[in-house]
Design an enzyme around this catalytic site. Structure first.
Site, mmCIF file in Angstrom:
data_model
loop_
_atom_site.group_PDB
_atom_site.id
_atom_site.type_symbol
_atom_site.label_atom_id
_atom_site.label_comp_id
_atom_site.label_asym_id
_atom_site.label_seq_id
_atom_site.Cartn_x
_atom_site.Cartn_y
_atom_site.Cartn_z
ATOM 1 N N ARG A 1 1.532 -1.369 0.122
ATOM 2 C CA ARG A 1 -0.054 0.040 0.668
ATOM 3 C C ARG A 1 0.710 1.127 -0.336
ATOM 4 N NH1 ARG A 1 -2.353 -3.171 3.430
ATOM 5 N NH2 ARG A 1 -4.436 -4.835 2.032
ATOM 6 N N GLU B 1 -5.114 -14.305 9.469
ATOM 7 C CA GLU B 1 -5.369 -15.365 8.720
ATOM 8 C C GLU B 1 -4.921 -16.932 9.072
ATOM 9 O OE1 GLU B 1 -6.793 -12.557 6.849
ATOM 10 O OE2 GLU B 1 -8.029 -13.085 8.797
ATOM 11 N N ASN C 1 -8.923 -9.117 13.514
ATOM 12 C CA ASN C 1 -9.362 -9.927 13.535
ATOM 13 C C ASN C 1 -8.955 -11.492 15.020
ATOM 14 O OD1 ASN C 1 -8.578 -10.995 10.743
ATOM 15 N ND2 ASN C 1 -9.048 -12.470 11.926
ATOM 16 N N ASP D 1 -14.901 -11.882 11.042
ATOM 17 C CA ASP D 1 -13.618 -11.426 10.646
ATOM 18 C C ASP D 1 -13.285 -10.286 9.844
ATOM 19 O OD1 ASP D 1 -11.064 -10.519 9.801
ATOM 20 O OD2 ASP D 1 -11.704 -11.316 7.454
ATOM 21 N N ASP E 1 -12.378 -6.494 10.814
ATOM 22 C CA ASP E 1 -11.216 -6.678 12.076
ATOM 23 C C ASP E 1 -11.596 -4.872 11.788
ATOM 24 O OD1 ASP E 1 -10.239 -5.863 9.785
ATOM 25 O OD2 ASP E 1 -8.886 -7.473 9.147
ATOM 26 N N TRP F 1 -13.636 -1.614 -3.742
ATOM 27 C CA TRP F 1 -11.984 -1.640 -2.952
ATOM 28 C C TRP F 1 -11.391 -0.255 -2.872
ATOM 29 C CZ3 TRP F 1 -11.849 -5.132 -0.452
ATOM 30 C CH2 TRP F 1 -11.695 -6.488 0.101
#
Lengths: 293, 536
Positions: free
Chosen positions: B130, B192, B258, B301, B303, B462
């Site tokens: 990012r 995950e 999460n 999930d 988070d 997104w």
């Protein structure tokens, strides 16, 4: 820090999760009870799933039941409860078009098929993917469905009803509706029958999950009304194909009315065909496997 | 000697291009004041993603056109927010390449790629990055294989390279680092993979680790009692989105991800602190000042890896220092950022899991919304009502603009085995896609979260948003549109079809007095500006 993680190996069955949770909760509050790593992997038999207590299971190998269970929750929505197809492909065939071998099949279960509605299943682990793939492979050993209709006569029904005006078979016909050359590989007979009787009720989806042949009615600011199948759409524009196979590119800010009508451009054959014609036509379509010349 | 003087004059005239790419800490503190640069991931420590540049306006935005386009070298998803420092743009390309571009021409000045192992693990997310941070003369990047690397801003040469964590156990870095006074703050991915999450600070000059804040407390530490048994060891709590910083309070604000496993909460009874929380950390010690947990014992999930936005404004008749967050769980939260006091929450998107948020900020759950073997339909989907992509706070309108996902999912619960470096999930989802889902850019009143306007998007976005002093909100769509909206009404004023999905945050800068808007789409980074001369 991570050396200790390597020694952790948890295997907790969903069937005793409630009990395990109680144990854990007690442990967290100072009562007796070890951490989950202390628990045996098959703490209690599962009456609801007799397969789980089979000798194969106890010996540490898995039978098809785990794969079937995953298939029914993760795959059946598109492929049908028994894998005979729905909006997703018919999997009850020994040879799958995209998966010539087990390795390819596992890759498809894991990563999906680009350009189609088949998604990847990143949240399944390697073992679960192998279980699903093995179950899917087992579907191919099922006996070929026996259909009541006469496929040869069905091919005549196809001609007399003018299906070829909109549909291609083996390179012949029109390109407005879906190419049917391989439709028997892609769809089960139940799906084909429903598509003839009630077109548009269970339309196939494209890669992004959109109905592939959605009917849209658009009223333009010059007074024209365009009805067509959606080819593509974004937030600002939509592209339609009308019944004459003309493509319309429309800007949404120029529309005075816009409706996703649902249904299908294809007429229903519920009234037009008798039961025998339908059986025959379904038998013909189910036999189209991409090798018809 | 005249010829030499002449040469020197010419050379001096040409020198302003990256002559002095120094970004001392003080310049980062005042990044809010709005010069031609974009110096941190969110544009400022308060994470407003707001540009003070006002040359592009509601009146002229319809004339916006591409200034240049940079095509990345290896196809992949671009989630980068470019930084612009004194006429040089620093972008990241997937998976972890850093490239410096000349902002006038779009031509490459240098590019650096790490030697990435082929089997690099990125469990539960695509191989993305990012963006970078800058401090003084150095550019900092986290890599997919969980290194933190310092590069010379002029040449891309490596100054130092440290291993943040072992990628073999599923640790990875996708977030842009945050540079503060002499320190580089970096978050970790791996939610995950059953990691034990943390947030790290490194000495900007040497790469030495200064502190680590574990997001999952160990036995004996406050909060460990919220984890049953040994479950804290694999409790996840990643920190994969860049946080905010208050230089006066010297507090970092960072969202924590999460708990693990994601969808099978039976394996980790308790509230699971500090997962799905906002933590405020002392920047010098990494000590926890306060925390606020949005979603105790999360099983969806959801988070809290969204952008905490720092806002000074009147709240219920009193001037307050706030931190606000549009959370993945579909609620908007207002907290006091010096104390962590919960002040207000309201649903800002469709949700079917909580009756309401009580007076302490805790959700009152609707029964039966947990993942199940057969699947439980819940709004929002696993990807939440919003996600990592940034909101924008306009100091002009006092509105918070949020790209909102309107999507439900069937959540499944399965067994979960922990194995190092393997997915540790306990379930999954089947999202309602296609015409069953959609998106909006939503304007919220910053104090109440009340909806002020919507701009509808075909599909759940997104891409983040940017607001500007020119009265505009910029954003993008999955279908490739880059657009500009009126910041007061949400009315679309301009759009451009890029031909590839937009999955990044917009930013703005100026070169030679010309404001530019930047947004990545498909495999390219697009730079838009007004025509320099009035076209006939």
């Amino acid at each position: 820090m991570y050396a200790s993680k390597a020694t952790l190996k948890w295997r907790i069955r969903v069937t005793w999760i409630a009990a395990a949770a109680l144990v854990l909760w007690s442990a967290a509050h100072g009562a007796n009870g070890g951490p989950p790593a202390d628990r045996p992997s098959d703490a209690s038999p599962d009456a609801a799933e007799p397969d789980d207590t089979s000798p194969a299971k106890a010996a540490g190998t898995t039978d098809l039941s785990d794969g079937r269970h995953l298939f029914e929750t993760q795959c059946a929505r598109c492929h049908g409860m028994h894998g005979a197809g729905g909006t997703g492909a018919n999997l009850t065939r020994p040879v799958l078009r995209h998966a010539a071998n087990d390795q390819q099949l596992e890759l498809i279960v894991k990563d999906g098929i680009p350009g189609t509605a088949m998604p990847g299943n990143w949240f399944l682990n390697d073992q679960q993917i192998e279980q699903v793939a093995r179950y899917v492979r087992s579907l191919g050993h099922a006996e070929e469905e026996s259909l009541p209709g006469d496929a040869d006569r069905g091919s005549q029904v196809f001609v007399t009803q003018g299906c070829g005006k909109c549909h291609l078979v083996a390179g012949q016909g029109g390109g407005i509706g879906p190419d049917l050359s391989d439709i028997g590989s892609q769809r089960g007979s139940d799906y084909l029958r429903k598509a003839l009787m009630h077109p548009g009720t269970n339309s196939p989806k494209n890669e992004a999950g959109y109905a592939a042949y959605l009917v849209v009615v658009a009223a333009l600011d010059d007074g024209r009304v365009v009805t067509g199948m959606r080819i593509n759409e974004d937030t600002f524009t939509i592209q339609l194909r009308d019944a004459q196979n003309r493509i319309h590119s429309l800007r949404k800010d120029k529309l005075i009315g816009f409706r996703k009508a649902g249904g299908s451009m294809m007429p229903s054959y519920e009234q037009q065909l008798d039961a025998r014609d339908v059986d025959d036509l379904v038998a013909y379509l189910a036999g189209l496997r991409g090798d018809t010349q | 000697m005249n010829w030499l003087r002449g040469f020197l004059l010419v050379a001096t005239a040409a020198l302003p291009v990256a002559a002095d790419a120094q970004v001392p800490y003080d310049r980062l503190v005042h990044a809010d004041s709005g010069d031609a640069n974009w110096l941190t991931y969110s544009g400022s420590y308060s994470a407003h993603r707001y540009s003070s540049l006002d040359q592009i306006t509601k009146q002229n935005v319809s004339r916006l056109r591409t200034s240049w386009v940079y095509q990345i070298r290896h196809a992949g998803l671009i989630e980068t927010t470019p930084l612009v420092v004194d006429d040089v743009m620093y972008v990241t390309e997937p998976p972890s390449t850093v490239t410096a571009l000349d902002v006038r021409s779009g031509r490459r000045l240098w590019s650096w790629s790490p030697a990435m192992p082929r089997e690099v693990r990125h469990i539960g997310f695509p191989p993305v990055n990012r963006g970078v941070a800058v401090l003084d003369e150095t550019v900092f990047v986290g890599t997919l294989d969980a290194h933190l690397v310092a590069l010379d801003a002029k040449s891309g040469a490596v100054r130092w390279d440290v291993v943040v964590a072992d990628n073999k156990t599923g640790h990875a870095i996708t977030a842009a680092p945050l540079a503060v006074d002499g320190k580089i703050i970096i978050g970790i991915s791996g939610g995950e993979a059953g990691i034990r999450g943390f947030l790290d600070a490194y000495d900007a000059a040497t790469g030495q680790r200064l502190w680590r804040f574990w997001t999952i407390p160990a036995p004996g530490e406050p909060g460990n009692e919220t984890w049953g048994g040994e479950s804290w060891k694999t409790g996840a709590g990643p920190t994969w989105v860049t946080g905010a910083y208050d230089p006066k309070l010297k507090l970092l604000y960072w969202g924590v991800g999460n708990p693990g496993p994601d969808w099978n909460g039976d394996l980790r009874p308790g509230d699971n602190l500090y997962t799905c929380s906002l933590v405020a950390l002392d920047v010098d010690s990494g000590g926890l000042k306060w925390h606020f947990q949005f979603t105790p014992h999360d099983v969806h999930d959801w988070d809290a890896c969204q952008i905490p936005v720092l806002v000074d404004t009147e709240f219920r008749g009193r001037d307050r220092q706030l931190v606000v967050m549009a959370n993945r769980n579909a609620f908007y939260y207002v907290l006091d950022r010096s104390t962590g006091e919960f002040l207000h929450a309201a649903a800002y998107a469709k949700q079917t899991w909580a009756e309401r948020i009580d007076e302490h900020g805790r959700p009152i759950l609707i029964p039966g919304m947990e993942p199940s073997e057969k699947g439980t339909l819940v709004y929002p989907s696993l990807q939440g009502a919003t996600n990592w992509f940034s909101p924008s706070y306009s100091r002009r309108t006092k509105m918070l603009y949020v790209a909102v996902r309107q999507m439900g999912s069937y959540y499944f619960k399965t067994d979960a085995d922990y194995e190092p470096g393997q997915p540790f999930l306990g379930g999954g989802e089947q999202a309602l896609s296609g015409d069953q889902a959609s998106g909006v850019v939503r304007a919220l009143a910053v104090d109440s979260g009340e909806k002020l306007w919507d701009f509808e998007l075909l599909s759940p976005p997104w891409a983040g948003v940017l607001s500007t002093a020119g009265g505009l909100v910029f954003g993008g769509t999955n279908e490739g549109n880059v657009f500009a909206l009126d910041d007061q009404t949400g009315k679309p004023l301009w759009q451009f079809q890029t031909g590839g999905a937009v999955r990044a945050n917009p930013m703005a800068f100026a070169v030679d007095g010309h404001q530019q808007i930047v947004l990545a789409a498909g495999n390219a980074i697009f730079v838009f500006g007004l025509p320099e001369k009035q076209e006939p």
